[in-house]
Design a protein around this motif. Structure first.
Motif, short mmCIF file in Angstrom:
data_model
loop_
_atom_site.label_atom_id
_atom_site.label_comp_id
_atom_site.label_asym_id
_atom_site.label_seq_id
_atom_site.Cartn_x
_atom_site.Cartn_y
_atom_site.Cartn_z
N GLU A 277 55.55 157.59 30.31
CA GLU A 277 56.61 157.99 31.27
C GLU A 277 56.98 156.82 32.18
OE1 GLU A 277 54.38 161.36 29.75
OE2 GLU A 277 53.63 159.69 30.95
N HIS A 278 55.97 156.08 32.62
CA HIS A 278 56.21 154.90 33.46
C HIS A 278 57.02 153.86 32.69
CE1 HIS A 278 54.95 150.89 35.04
NE2 HIS A 278 55.20 151.48 36.18
N GLU B 30 58.98 154.33 30.14
CA GLU B 30 60.33 154.84 29.90
C GLU B 30 61.19 154.71 31.15
OE1 GLU B 30 63.49 156.24 27.73
OE2 GLU B 30 61.51 155.64 26.99
N ARG B 31 60.61 154.97 32.30
CA ARG B 31 61.34 154.85 33.57
C ARG B 31 61.80 153.41 33.79
NH1 ARG B 31 57.67 157.05 36.66
NH2 ARG B 31 56.98 155.17 37.73
N LYS C 114 64.75 152.44 31.52
CA LYS C 114 66.04 153.03 31.92
C LYS C 114 66.59 152.47 33.23
CE LYS C 114 65.47 157.42 29.54
NZ LYS C 114 65.30 158.88 29.69
N LEU C 115 65.77 151.73 33.97
CA LEU C 115 66.24 151.14 35.22
C LEU C 115 67.39 150.18 34.95
CD1 LEU C 115 63.14 150.12 37.38
CD2 LEU C 115 65.02 151.59 38.08
#
Length: 120
Positions: A6-7, A9-10, A13-14
């Protein structure tokens, strides 16, 4: 500490343009310049000044920003802890490259000499 999917992926997407002003503010607040920031980004990514401006204007995500970059072979010499993560232990290439950039910006803001930042 290892990163989570999740980290990672975040981070992917930034949008680079959304983080870039924070880099500028951080280094300028400590007496460094936007030009020095660009020198650091160019060293890490191989991007020209024009490339950096285009990436900001195009609002590219970090995933695309680093996918098209030519990472400096000496980037592996960037070690230490940034944002709670030990860089050399990060397994996901994109997250590692993003933390490389964070670490370089941090070193610039802390007043480290440019030849040391650029691992010269």
């Amino acid at each position: 500490m290892s990163t989570t999917p999740e980290h990672d992926e975040r981070i992917a997407k930034l949008i680079f343009a959304s983080v870039y002003p924070h880099y500028v503010t951080k280094v300028e607040k400590k007496g460094r310049t936007k030009e020095e920031l660009h020198e650091v980004i160019q060293w890490l990514t191989g991007y020209s000044e024009k490339d950096i401006e285009n990436k900001i204007a195009e609002k590219v995500k970090f995933k695309d920003f680093f996918e098209k970059a030519t990472i400096n072979p000496n980037a592996e010499l960037i070690k230490g802890v940034i944002c709670g993560y030990r860089i050399e232990e990060i397994q996901t290439p994109l997250t590692k490259q993003t933390r490389y950039l964070d670490k370089l910006v941090d070193e610039l803001a802390k007043g480290r000499k440019m030849e040391k930042i650029l691992r010269g």
